[in-house]
Each structure stands twice: as structure tokens, then as C-alpha cells.
Design an enzyme around this catalytic site. Structure first.
Site, mmCIF file in Angstrom:
data_model
loop_
_atom_site.group_PDB
_atom_site.id
_atom_site.type_symbol
_atom_site.label_atom_id
_atom_site.label_comp_id
_atom_site.label_asym_id
_atom_site.label_seq_id
_atom_site.Cartn_x
_atom_site.Cartn_y
_atom_site.Cartn_z
ATOM 1 C CG HIS A 255 -44.832 -2.103 -34.789
ATOM 2 N ND1 HIS A 255 -44.134 -3.227 -34.412
ATOM 3 C CD2 HIS A 255 -45.552 -2.457 -35.879
ATOM 4 C CE1 HIS A 255 -44.410 -4.220 -35.249
ATOM 5 N NE2 HIS A 255 -45.269 -3.781 -36.155
ATOM 6 C CG HIS B 75 -47.872 -1.746 -39.380
ATOM 7 N ND1 HIS B 75 -46.720 -1.612 -40.099
ATOM 8 C CD2 HIS B 75 -47.733 -2.885 -38.670
ATOM 9 C CE1 HIS B 75 -45.930 -2.640 -39.841
ATOM 10 N NE2 HIS B 75 -46.524 -3.418 -38.988
ATOM 11 C CG HIS C 234 -39.513 -5.104 -41.237
ATOM 12 N ND1 HIS C 234 -40.393 -4.161 -41.714
ATOM 13 C CD2 HIS C 234 -40.276 -6.077 -40.680
ATOM 14 C CE1 HIS C 234 -41.641 -4.545 -41.441
ATOM 15 N NE2 HIS C 234 -41.594 -5.707 -40.811
ATOM 16 C CD GLU D 175 -42.060 -7.527 -32.199
ATOM 17 O OE1 GLU D 175 -42.328 -7.967 -31.083
ATOM 18 O OE2 GLU D 175 -42.517 -6.457 -32.643
ATOM 19 C CG HIS E 124 -40.686 -9.036 -37.701
ATOM 20 N ND1 HIS E 124 -40.509 -7.957 -36.860
ATOM 21 C CD2 HIS E 124 -41.614 -8.652 -38.605
ATOM 22 C CE1 HIS E 124 -41.313 -6.977 -37.244
ATOM 23 N NE2 HIS E 124 -41.988 -7.361 -38.292
ATOM 24 C CG HIS F 236 -45.461 -9.685 -41.440
ATOM 25 N ND1 HIS F 236 -45.345 -9.944 -40.095
ATOM 26 C CD2 HIS F 236 -44.857 -8.494 -41.647
ATOM 27 C CE1 HIS F 236 -44.716 -8.932 -39.513
ATOM 28 N NE2 HIS F 236 -44.406 -8.043 -40.428
HETATM 29 CU CU CU Z 1 -45.658 -4.919 -37.945
#
Ligand code: CU
Ligand code: NAG
Ligand code: NAG
Length: 669
Positions: free
Chosen positions: A218, A214, A368, A349, A364, A404
Site C-alpha cells: 500500500h 501488506h 476497513h 478500493e 473497500h 476481502h
Molecule cells: Cu490491502
């Protein structure tokens, strides 16, 4: 690439057209060696004498002409001189705007250095002067994207910053062992107890290979990537954002079924989060990762309000329903074809390429942050960032999958408005899959040791001793499968293989149209079909989804040293990336008594979907399915997840497809 004529020498052919590993030239070996040293024990002052001296004598202000674009270097230097940059020892998070913009200056400084020599000097300078989190991230992304560092392998992130991957007890025990100067192996447990049902799947969310994947995804696809400025196009980045995360959730859902847990529920901004999370992880400096109690509600942060999140969601839903996104300049961008997902991915995103970030917000990324700061929304207690605020730690929190899924359901709304695939899009004339045979599928847990050398402070008095964390991790026996295909004529064929759930948590058989949401890609490859009967053999290790275990820093270090001594050449693949789901996790755990999963395969005509002029079996250096490619176009033009990404129409099964149940058996060890 297509300009290269037929190869004169076989070796040249391999080096230039097929992306396989070749011996590194001596320059690259040196660069690999220096990068390893630069990333060693980044939390402490550099101990490599030559690098310290280079850093000390380097003057960035007089070197500015050596940068293709010196603006970032200038701004970085200005911030450094003013003492306004994030200090060393502080916690860096990419989600913090100030931290991020400074990191981008450093990245651009590295990226725009005209040659390796200047990059190296700048890096030696930055190593002891810029925050170590910013340094590691910026240098890693630069190494992945500069042409003179293609092929360089970075140490696994769990060896660079072990604190993000192992829990506090382990670190504590490791310290004790170091004080006693005794080598030690510390057993690490997953967080929580059996009283918390989510703990049953903690081994997946906390798997270090999964977290490393992950983190690297990114880095390969940074949301802050300025494509036009950097001149490196990230092909289908928005769609990959959708698909990689969609697959992570689907895969997690199969793991949940294997452990008698229901599918992940999406979270909602105005509802309490039923399951708390106690990470039991500590930063190296700066305290423990904040914990979230059960039934905790979202709270407004200073700059992110829940109401805004609801507004962003409403606008995105509206765009999806209208099949058009409104751009900053007031034009409409249509979402009614297979390119729509790309635009939506960038929007949600959001990446730098969002068509209208002011209007559609940052669903997104803000999600987070809201989760990361949920227990200290006003910053009253000065708590450090939460696990959700680092890509290295996010999947530890079950709320990651819930966030998600929430986003994935918006993508689903969009896909559901596209027409089902037609017969022309699904079938392949004269091709019939007769059978798929697969070895026994067995999963088990095994021990794995993580090197904790970089977790502990260096002291002059105390020598380094071998200290490792031993974790349990899921694995499966290697397996082969054979697809038997009859074809009327020759084809260059694309083969896609998925597994999905058969029964839901209630034991009800799942319909095809629901099942499609949980189909996990196992492999996608291209092969030649001859007229007549064909046996296609494939190994689990060849999966386009996964990568093998990462090489440890120690092994890497030894290989580089051997290459420097000219004893053994260092093999590199210039297309290599570090992103990819761990091969060990390809299969869900299944059950001790065996658990059925439908296996699905489809053969299509690759000539109709191919994009590049590279050989059909070109090795793109890592997981194409989740991670795309670096510097090439994504190799096929079908929507990712085809044929399950769209609603199933009235006709779905054709002879070029095959489905049968396979059984995954878990062996206790
Ligand atoms: Cu991710
Ligand atoms: C892990 O759990 C076992 C059994 O509950 C316990 O004995 C051990 O001390 C734990 N390890 C750590 C590092 O906490
Ligand atoms: C998408 O919508 C636009 C505007 O209505 C239309 O012109 C175009 O033909 C549509 N495309 C598809 C593939 O339906």
C-alpha cells in the site's frame, strides 16, 4: 532504456540494463545513512545532533522556491503555524481523511523538493515537528518514488513501530527487562486460545513478514496516488489491487485447509460477524487496540452508513452485470474485456482514479473503517483506531480476509462474464511439458527474533539493552523444481506455476472450475527454449511472488557505515521495492501425514505477451507477481492469474500444460 546501445563495458551493461545490484555511489550511501537515522526511534525527539540543528535552523517559508510545486509546502506550513495538524504522539491512520490529507501535504513537500539537500533539510525539520506516523509514511513513500532515492532500503516496519507487530505482553515484558537493564528475549504467543478455531491460522494473519508485505504494497500503490499530478504511472494498479488481495485470500484458504478449517466466508453488511477478535496489541501511546466480541453486527458510523454500503454494492453489481461503469460525466466505460478489471479495482478500493467515487462509493476503504470502529461506532469511548485501520495490522483480524473475500466475489462476478480462454489463448504450438519434478516439500516452524529497541522509550539514565521478541513462524525447506519441455523450435517462453487445493474441507475432491479460485501462484518467469528437449531448473528462492527476509536495521546500519568508511561497497538495486510475500510462506503448512496439492504449470510464448523492451530476464527488484514494478510497465500483458482468472471452458488442458499432485509434509519441531 531501449535507446541505450549495445553495452561498451560489461559493468555499464549491468548497471543500466539489467537491474541487478551495483555499488552505490557515495551520494547514495550518505542519503541511505541519513534516512536510516531519520527513521530511528521516531516516537521520541530526534537525538542526532546534526539533524536537530539542520531542522532548527531550517526555514520552510523562505525555501519555497526550491519546490517544483510549492503549494503543498505552503499549506503544510500554514497548518503547522496554526497548530491544526495532528500532534506528535497521536495515532495516525491513513483511513482518517484529515490525517491523510495532512500526510499527503507532507509527502508532496518531500516529493517536490528539487534536490536531496532540500528534501533532507525539510525532513530534519519535519522529524521533530510533524506527527511521527505521518512522517514515517510520507517519507517512506517519497523515498520509494524520488529518483535520487531509488535504491535506498527502508528499515522493516516491525522495527520502526514494533507495537503494531507484537502483542502487549511482549512490550510489557520488554519494559521490565529494560528497567532491570538485562538483555532479554521475550517469547511471543499468537492471540487467542485453542478454543477459538481461527487461532489455528493466527500464525499466518499475524506473521510480521506478511504484515510488512501488506504495508509496503500500500506504499507502492497508495490509493490516494494522483498519477497525473505526480507524473508517475502505476501500471495496472487497479488489477494489482484485485490480484494481490485475491492471492492473499487464496493463500490463506490453503493454510486453512492445512489446519482443518473451511474456506473463508465473505462477510455481509447486514449479517453478524460470527468470529470476534481480541488483538491483544497496544499502541505506544493511546491505549489498546479495540476488540470485537463474537456475533457482533456492523453499525452506522457518523459518516458511513450501512445502507450506503448496500447501495454501493448494488450499483457495482449493476455495473458488472451491464458490463459498463458509468463515469462522472455520464459516459459508459465498458468492462467487457481484460481491461475491465483495472477499472473495477480502482472503483472498489477506491483509488484516486475511480471513475465515479460519488456513485460507487468506497467499498473497500469504508469496509476497513467500519470494521475498525465497530465496537465504538459513536465514538462514545474515544477508542483508538482498530487493527483494520492500519495496513500494518489489518491481516491480524480474520475479518480482513472475510471483507476481502466479499470484494473478491464481486471481482469474480465480473470475470465470470468474460469469455473462457480459447484454444488460441491457452495452447502453444509444438510445445509439450513432459514432466515436472520437484523436491520434497517440507514445512516447519522456526523461531525468529524481532528487535524491540524502538519499542521502548529512551531514557537518559537507562542504557539501551538488547531486547527481542521471539516468535514462531512458518518456513519451508528450500526446494528446486525441474520442468521438462519438448519444443519444435526456439521460444522465449513464459512459465507460470500454481498450486491449488485438491480436497475441500469436507474431503470432497474439488472440481477444476472451483479449484481455479484457490490457485496460488508459486512462480512466473521467462526462459529460453531451444528446439528439442529442455530442462528448466528453478529454485524456490527465485519465485516471482516472494522476497527474502528483510535486512534488519542493525545489519543495514553496519553495511552503510562500512561503505562510508570505504571498506565495503554498499550494493543497491535501483528498481528495489520492499513489497513481496515472504519467501518462507511460499508453501502452505500442509499436514504431518502429508497433504496433496495439485501443481500446475503452463508454458506460453513470451514474445506474444511481452510489454517492455528490457532483457527477458530483467530483474525488476522484487515481487513482480504481487507488486508489479516501479517506473516500468508490468512486464507481461496477460491478465493476472491467467489462465485461472476466467471460467474454465469446455477445453482446457493442452500439451503446453502439466498438472500433477505434490505432497506438502509438515515436520513438527
Ligand atoms: Cu490491502
Ligand atoms: C506464552 O505462552 C506460554 C505457554 O502458555 C506462557 O508460559 C508464556 O508466558 C506466554 N508468553 C507471554 C509473553 O505471554
Ligand atoms: C464491449 O461492448 C461494446 C458495447 O456493446 C462493444 O462495442 C465492444 O465491441 C465490446 N467489446 C468486446 C471485446 O466484446
Amino acid at each position: 532504456m531501449k535507446l541505450i546501445p549495445a553495452c561498451l563495458v560489461v559493468a555499464v551493461c549491468i548497471a543500466y540494463c539489467c537491474g541487478v545490484s551495483v555499488p552505490a555511489d557515495s551520494g547514495l550511501v550518505v542519503r541511505q545513512y541519513e534516512i536510516l537515522k531519520l527513521l530511528n526511534k521516531v516516537h521520541e525527539p530526534n537525538r542526532i545532533k546534526e539533524q536537530i540543528e539542520i531542522g532548527n535552523s531550517f526555514d520552510l517559508s523562505t525555501a519555497l522556491t526550491g519546490f517544483k510545486n510549492p503549494n503543498a509546502a505552503k499549506a503544510l506550513l500554514k497548518g503547522y503555524k496554526a497548530g491544526s495538524l495532528l500532534p506528535r504522539g497521536s495515532i495516525f491512520t491513513l483511513f482518517n481523511e484529515k490525517h491523510r490529507s495532512e500526510m499527503i501535504l507532507l509527502f508532496e513537500t518531500f516529493f517536490y523538493a528539487n534536490d536531496w539537500d532540500l528534501l533532507f533539510k525539510t525532513a530534519c525539520w519535519a522529524r521533530d515537528r510533524i506527527n511521527e506516523g505521518q512522517f514515517v509514511y510520507a517519507l517512506s513513500v517519497a523515498v520509494l518514488h524520488r529518483s535520487d532515492t531509488h535504491g535506498i532500503v527502508l528499515p522493516p516496519p516491525y522495527e520502526i513501530y514494533p507495537h503494531l507487530f507484537v502483542n502487549s505482553e511482549v512490550i510489557h515484558a520488554a519494559y521490565k527487562a529494560k528497567m532491570r537493564q538485562e538483555p532479554a528475549i521475550v517469547r511471543m504467543n499468537f492471540t487467542g486460545t485453542i478454543k477459538n478455531p481461527e487461532q489455528r491460522v493466527a500464525y499466518l494473519g499475524e506473521d510480521i513478514g506478511m504484515n510488512a508485505h501488506h504495508a509496503h504494497w500500500h506504499m507502492d500503490f497508495p490509493f490516494w496516488w494522483k498519477e497525473h499530478e505526480y507524473g508517475i504511472h502505476k501500471d495496472r494498479k487497479g488489477e494489482l489491487f484485485y490480484y494481490m488481495h485475491h492471492q492473499l485470500i487464496a493463500r490463506f484458504d490453503l493454510e486453512r485447509l492445512s489446519n482443518n478449517l473451511p474456506f473463508v466466508e465473505p462477510l455481509s453488511w447486514d449479517q453478524k460477524i460470527a468470529n470476534g477478535f481480541y488483538p491483544q496489541t497496544t499502541y505506544r501511546v493511546g491505549g489498546e487496540f479495540p476488540a470485537r466480541p463474537d456475533n457482533y453486527a456492523f453499525h452506522d458510523l457518523e459518516n458511513i452508513k450501512i445502507k450506503d454500503m448496500i447501495d454501493y454494492t448494488r450499483r457495482i453489481r449493476e455495473a458488472i452485470a451491464q458490463q459498463a461503469v458509468i463515469t462522472k460525466s455520464g459516459e459508459y466505460f465498458y468492462l467487457n474485456d481484460s481491461k475491465g478489471i483495472e477499472v473495477l479495482g480502482d472503483l472498489m478500493e477506491p483509488s484516486f482514479d475511480s471513475k465515479h467515487p460519488e456513485y460507487y462509493g468506497a467499498l473497500h476503504n469504508y469496509g476497513h473503517i467500519l470494521l475498525g470502529q465497530i465496537t465504538d461506532p459513536k465514538g462514545k469511548f474515544n477508542m483508538p483506531p482498530g487493527v483494520m485501520e492500519h495496513f500494518e495490522t489489518a491481516t491480524r483480524d480474520p475479518a480482513f480476509f472475510r471483507l476481502h473475500k466479499y470484494i473478491d466475489n464481486l471481482f469474480k462476478l465480473h470475470k465470470d462474464l468474460l469469455p473462457s480462454y480459447s484454444k488460441e489463448e491457452l495452447s502453444l504450438d509444438g510445445v509439450q511439458i513432459e514432466d515436472v519434478q520437484i523436491d520434497e516439500l517440507t514445512t516447519y516452524f522456526e523461531d525468529f527474533d524481532i528487535d524491540l529497541l524502538n519499542a521502548l522509550d529512551d531514557t537518559v539514565e537507562l542504557e539501551d539493552v538488547e531486547i527481542k521478541a521471539r516468535v514462531r513462524r512458518l518456513n519451508h525447506k528450500p526446494f528446486n523444481f525441474k520442468i521438462e519441455v519438448n519444443s519444435d523450435k526456439e521460444y522465449t517462453a513464459a512459465v507460470r506455476v500454481y498450486i491449488g487445493p485438491k480436497y475441500d474441507w469436507f474431503g470432497q475432491e474439488i472440481t477444476l472450475d472451483e479449484k481455479r479460485l484457490y490457485m496460488v501462484e508459486i512462480d512466473k518467469f521467462v526462459t529460453k527454449l531451444t528446439a528439442g528437449h529442455n530442462n528448466i531448473f528453478r529454485k524456490s528462492s527465485e519465485s516471482s511472488v516472494t522476497i527474502p527476509d528483510r535486512e534488519t536495521t542493525k545489519v543495514l546500519h553496519k553495511k552503510v557505515k562500512d561503505a562510508l568508511k570505504n571498506s565495503t561497497p554498499l550494493l543497491v538495486n535501483k528498481d528495489v521495492r520492499h513489497c513481496g510475500y515472504p519467501g518462507r510462506l511460499l508453501l502452505p503448512k500442509g499436514k504431518i501425514e502429508g497433504m496433496p496439492f495439485p501443481l500446475y504449470a503452463i508454458v506460453t510464448d513470451f514474445e506474444q505477451e511481452k510489454v517492455n523492451d528490457l532483457p527477458f530476464d530483467y530483474d525488476y527488484g522484487g515481487s513482480i507477481s504481487y507488486c508489479g514494478t516501479l517506473g516500468h510497465k508490468y512486464p507481461d500483458s496477460k491478465p493476472m492469474g491467467y489462465p485461472f482468472d476466467r471460467p474454465i471452458g469446455r477445453e482446457f488442458y493442452y500439451p503446453n500444460m502439466f498438472e500433477k499432485d505434490v505432497v506438502i509434509t509438515h515436520k513438527e519441531s
